[in-house]
Design a protein around this motif. Structure first.
Motif, PDB file in Angstrom:
ATOM      1  N   MET A 141      15.163 -65.892  63.021  1.00 42.00           N
ATOM      2  CA  MET A 141      13.762 -65.875  63.422  1.00 42.00           C
ATOM      3  C   MET A 141      13.494 -64.886  64.554  1.00 42.00           C
ATOM      4  SD  MET A 141      11.980 -67.859  61.458  1.00 42.00           S
ATOM      5  CE  MET A 141      12.911 -66.977  60.216  1.00 42.00           C
ATOM      6  N   GLN A 142      14.537 -64.296  65.121  1.00 42.96           N
ATOM      7  CA  GLN A 142      14.342 -63.258  66.128  1.00 42.96           C
ATOM      8  C   GLN A 142      14.256 -61.917  65.416  1.00 42.96           C
ATOM      9  OE1 GLN A 142      17.472 -62.840  68.996  1.00 42.96           O
ATOM     10  NE2 GLN A 142      16.381 -61.294  70.185  1.00 42.96           N
ATOM     11  N   TYR A 143      13.091 -61.304  65.444  1.00 42.47           N
ATOM     12  CA  TYR A 143      12.922 -60.056  64.711  1.00 42.47           C
ATOM     13  C   TYR A 143      13.653 -58.914  65.412  1.00 42.47           C
ATOM     14  CZ  TYR A 143       9.272 -58.691  68.104  1.00 42.47           C
ATOM     15  OH  TYR A 143       8.578 -58.371  69.236  1.00 42.47           O
ATOM     16  N   LEU A 144      13.940 -57.883  64.652  1.00 43.05           N
ATOM     17  CA  LEU A 144      14.575 -56.682  65.159  1.00 43.05           C
ATOM     18  C   LEU A 144      13.576 -55.534  65.138  1.00 43.05           C
ATOM     19  CD1 LEU A 144      17.975 -56.854  63.210  1.00 43.05           C
ATOM     20  CD2 LEU A 144      17.460 -57.762  65.494  1.00 43.05           C
ATOM     21  N   LEU A 145      13.813 -54.546  65.972  1.00 40.49           N
ATOM     22  CA  LEU A 145      13.028 -53.316  65.915  1.00 40.49           C
ATOM     23  C   LEU A 145      13.462 -52.493  64.702  1.00 40.49           C
ATOM     24  CD1 LEU A 145      13.190 -52.354  69.684  1.00 40.49           C
ATOM     25  CD2 LEU A 145      11.126 -53.030  68.452  1.00 40.49           C
ATOM     26  N   PRO A 146      12.613 -51.595  64.223  1.00 43.49           N
ATOM     27  CA  PRO A 146      13.042 -50.711  63.135  1.00 43.49           C
ATOM     28  C   PRO A 146      14.291 -49.932  63.527  1.00 43.49           C
ATOM     29  CG  PRO A 146      10.676 -50.567  63.443  1.00 43.49           C
ATOM     30  CD  PRO A 146      11.197 -51.377  64.591  1.00 43.49           C
ATOM     31  N   ALA A 147      15.206 -49.777  62.575  1.00 47.77           N
ATOM     32  CA  ALA A 147      16.429 -49.009  62.823  1.00 47.77           C
ATOM     33  C   ALA A 147      16.075 -47.528  62.921  1.00 47.77           C
ATOM     34  CB  ALA A 147      17.428 -49.245  61.703  1.00 47.77           C
ATOM     35  N   LYS A 148      16.517 -46.874  63.990  1.00 51.61           N
ATOM     36  CA  LYS A 148      16.097 -45.501  64.252  1.00 51.61           C
ATOM     37  C   LYS A 148      17.259 -44.518  64.267  1.00 51.61           C
ATOM     38  CE  LYS A 148      11.899 -46.948  66.638  1.00 51.61           C
ATOM     39  NZ  LYS A 148      11.043 -46.850  67.845  1.00 51.61           N
ATOM     40  N   HIS A 149      18.391 -44.891  63.667  1.00 51.63           N
ATOM     41  CA  HIS A 149      19.523 -43.985  63.532  1.00 51.63           C
ATOM     42  C   HIS A 149      19.901 -43.909  62.051  1.00 51.63           C
ATOM     43  CE1 HIS A 149      19.973 -45.732  67.666  1.00 51.63           C
ATOM     44  NE2 HIS A 149      19.923 -44.437  67.934  1.00 51.63           N
ATOM     45  N   VAL A 150      20.259 -42.736  61.592  1.00 55.74           N
ATOM     46  CA  VAL A 150      20.631 -42.544  60.194  1.00 55.74           C
ATOM     47  C   VAL A 150      21.936 -43.289  59.929  1.00 55.74           C
ATOM     48  CG1 VAL A 150      21.250 -40.856  58.446  1.00 55.74           C
ATOM     49  CG2 VAL A 150      19.467 -40.314  60.119  1.00 55.74           C
ATOM     50  N   HIS A 151      21.921 -44.194  58.927  1.00 53.24           N
ATOM     51  CA  HIS A 151      23.077 -45.065  58.729  1.00 53.24           C
ATOM     52  C   HIS A 151      23.143 -45.594  57.300  1.00 53.24           C
ATOM     53  CE1 HIS A 151      19.829 -47.946  59.287  1.00 53.24           C
ATOM     54  NE2 HIS A 151      20.611 -48.885  58.770  1.00 53.24           N
ATOM     55  N   ALA A 260      25.605 -42.044  42.721  1.00 52.99           N
ATOM     56  CA  ALA A 260      25.210 -42.569  44.030  1.00 52.99           C
ATOM     57  C   ALA A 260      26.039 -43.797  44.373  1.00 52.99           C
ATOM     58  CB  ALA A 260      23.725 -42.916  44.043  1.00 52.99           C
ATOM     59  N   LYS A 261      26.833 -43.697  45.413  1.00 51.15           N
ATOM     60  CA  LYS A 261      27.615 -44.836  45.887  1.00 51.15           C
ATOM     61  C   LYS A 261      26.929 -45.537  47.057  1.00 51.15           C
ATOM     62  CE  LYS A 261      31.285 -43.959  43.258  1.00 51.15           C
ATOM     63  NZ  LYS A 261      30.885 -42.644  42.676  1.00 51.15           N
ATOM     64  N   TYR A 262      25.980 -44.839  47.722  1.00 50.93           N
ATOM     65  CA  TYR A 262      25.354 -45.386  48.924  1.00 50.93           C
ATOM     66  C   TYR A 262      24.073 -44.611  49.217  1.00 50.93           C
ATOM     67  CZ  TYR A 262      28.531 -41.611  50.283  1.00 50.93           C
ATOM     68  OH  TYR A 262      29.242 -40.440  50.321  1.00 50.93           O
ATOM     69  N   CYS A 263      23.315 -45.111  50.192  1.00 50.13           N
ATOM     70  CA  CYS A 263      22.038 -44.473  50.538  1.00 50.13           C
ATOM     71  C   CYS A 263      21.866 -44.442  52.054  1.00 50.13           C
ATOM     72  CB  CYS A 263      20.873 -45.226  49.903  1.00 50.13           C
ATOM     73  SG  CYS A 263      19.255 -44.533  50.296  1.00 50.13           S
ATOM     74  N   LEU A 264      21.963 -43.264  52.637  1.00 47.85           N
ATOM     75  CA  LEU A 264      21.592 -43.103  54.036  1.00 47.85           C
ATOM     76  C   LEU A 264      20.106 -43.400  54.206  1.00 47.85           C
ATOM     77  CD1 LEU A 264      23.302 -39.736  55.082  1.00 47.85           C
ATOM     78  CD2 LEU A 264      23.876 -42.004  55.940  1.00 47.85           C
ATOM     79  N   HIS A 265      19.745 -44.048  55.312  1.00 54.50           N
ATOM     80  CA  HIS A 265      18.337 -44.347  55.539  1.00 54.50           C
ATOM     81  C   HIS A 265      18.077 -44.554  57.031  1.00 54.50           C
ATOM     82  CE1 HIS A 265      20.427 -48.178  55.042  1.00 54.50           C
ATOM     83  NE2 HIS A 265      19.464 -48.761  55.733  1.00 54.50           N
ATOM     84  N   THR A 266      16.813 -44.502  57.392  1.00 53.80           N
ATOM     85  CA  THR A 266      16.380 -44.736  58.763  1.00 53.80           C
ATOM     86  C   THR A 266      14.861 -44.815  58.769  1.00 53.80           C
ATOM     87  OG1 THR A 266      16.493 -43.941  61.062  1.00 53.80           O
ATOM     88  CG2 THR A 266      16.211 -42.283  59.346  1.00 53.80           C
ATOM     89  N   SER A 267      14.279 -45.279  59.851  1.00 50.54           N
ATOM     90  CA  SER A 267      12.830 -45.172  60.021  1.00 50.54           C
ATOM     91  C   SER A 267      12.514 -43.834  60.686  1.00 50.54           C
ATOM     92  CB  SER A 267      12.298 -46.319  60.876  1.00 50.54           C
ATOM     93  OG  SER A 267      12.851 -46.264  62.181  1.00 50.54           O
ATOM     94  N   PHE A 268      11.254 -43.403  60.591  1.00 47.82           N
ATOM     95  CA  PHE A 268      10.856 -42.167  61.253  1.00 47.82           C
ATOM     96  C   PHE A 268       9.392 -42.275  61.672  1.00 47.82           C
ATOM     97  CE2 PHE A 268       9.348 -41.370  56.990  1.00 47.82           C
ATOM     98  CZ  PHE A 268       8.273 -40.499  57.122  1.00 47.82           C
ATOM     99  N   THR A 269       8.975 -41.326  62.483  1.00 42.93           N
ATOM    100  CA  THR A 269       7.626 -41.356  63.046  1.00 42.93           C
ATOM    101  C   THR A 269       6.731 -40.341  62.352  1.00 42.93           C
ATOM    102  OG1 THR A 269       8.514 -42.013  65.197  1.00 42.93           O
ATOM    103  CG2 THR A 269       6.269 -41.117  65.155  1.00 42.93           C
ATOM    104  N   HIS A 270       5.602 -40.799  61.829  1.00 42.22           N
ATOM    105  CA  HIS A 270       4.594 -39.908  61.271  1.00 42.22           C
ATOM    106  C   HIS A 270       4.013 -39.014  62.373  1.00 42.22           C
ATOM    107  CE1 HIS A 270       3.479 -40.583  57.064  1.00 42.22           C
ATOM    108  NE2 HIS A 270       3.880 -41.830  57.213  1.00 42.22           N
TER     109      HIS A 270
END
Length: 298
Positions: A141-151, A260-270
């Motif tokens: 129930m404790q939310y997290l911030l958006p992940a901001k590193h490519v991982h 495709a074995k995996y997918c790099l992802h992250t959040s970003f800023t418009h």
């Protein structure tokens, strides 16, 4: 029909990558998610990770071409799939309603599924935490911030560890077949205009781009991959993603034949965020997905 209402809009963004350190030659990258106890300990570090901004990159909008992307080619895909859940702040609704919906989605949209096991889920909000100085990884129930590193969320060793932890009696049998880890990401506000998720075409990533880092928790040690910068990466996102639209991202696949074995992802800023836009809120569930060995005679 609704997906055509929003015109494609590529973005220019700066993403955060792992900054390779000479230290990593002798000390594995790590991050602690539990408080280091005892002020007398000589090493009070919670991480040795160092990140840096990459150059400006184009984030290609897939709006209108969603059907061209697949888990087995690019490592991500999109589906329109409404949910009956109205309050994601109620744990019982997530675990007793939403996870069942997501299993139905996986079985309908992903080939060859014999068994699904959800081992994690989290809510993320782009709102700074107040009143707490540390993240409790065990508090759903404790939310997290958006992940901001490519991982990438899971390394092969972490997948094996998850199987041994959650499915110890079945692990040896399940390892004879195909093992996948698939994340399902959904906005839980009407539309995402702030900190959208971006995904990298797996065919543009080399194993040498990835660095394994230990994630140390109080009751479980896992690991993920962080990425070093590369000019080869090709990034995508779904502009103004709606609450009824889900993104499926592959974190691991034991099938040696798929691209495709995996997918790099992250959040970003418009570049431009409307003044009246809501902070991004989303839910991500993480699933172990199994296909039994067709040659097994048991």
């Amino acid at each position: 029909m609704q997906s055509t209402m929003c015109q494609p809009h590529d973005e220019q963004a700066v993403l955060n990558y792992l900054d390779w350190q000479k230290l990593y030659r002798t000390e594995k990258p790590f991050q602690l998610f539990s408080v280091v106890g005892g002020g007398h300990l000589p090493d009070q570090r919670t991480t040795n990770l160092v990140f840096k901004e990459g150059g400006v990159e184009t984030i290609h909008d897939v709006r209108g071409t969603e059907s061209q992307y697949s888990l087995n080619k690019q490592g991500f895909t999109f589906r329109t799939y409404p949910t009956r859940v109205h309050n994601f702040g109620v744990r019982d609704e997530v675990e007793n309603v939403y996870l069942l919906e997501m299993e139905e989605l996986l079985r309908r949209e992903v080939e060859g599924i014999d068994q699904v096991y959800f081992f994690d889920w989290r809510i993320r909000k782009n709102v700074e935490l107040t009143g707490k100085t540390a993240i409790d990884a065990n508090d759903k129930m404790q939310y997290l911030l958006p992940a901001k590193h490519v991982h990438i969320d899971q390394t092969p060793s972490a997948v094996l560890g998850r199987m041994r932890l959650h499915l110890p009696q079945q692990a040896d049998f399940l390892l004879q077949g195909r093992v996948r880890v698939i994340n399902i990401w959904r906005p839980i506000i009407d539309v995402v205009e702030d900190q959208p998720l971006t995904f990298c075409d797996a065919r543009t990533v080399e194993p040498s781009d990835l660095v394994e880092a230990d994630h140390v928790r109080k009751h479980y040690n896992g690991s993920n991959f962080y990425a070093k910068p590369s000019h080869r990466y090709r990034w995508h996102y779904l502009n103004r993603q709606r609450k009824d639209e889900v993104t499926l991202l592959k974190m691991f696949d034991s099938d040696p034949e798929v691209e495709a074995k995996y997918c790099l992802h992250t959040s970003f800023t418009h570049h431009v965020i409307p003044e009246d836009s809501k902070p991004r809120e989303s839910i991500e569930v993480r699933a172990l997905v199994f296909t039994y060995d067709e040659n097994d005679e048991s």
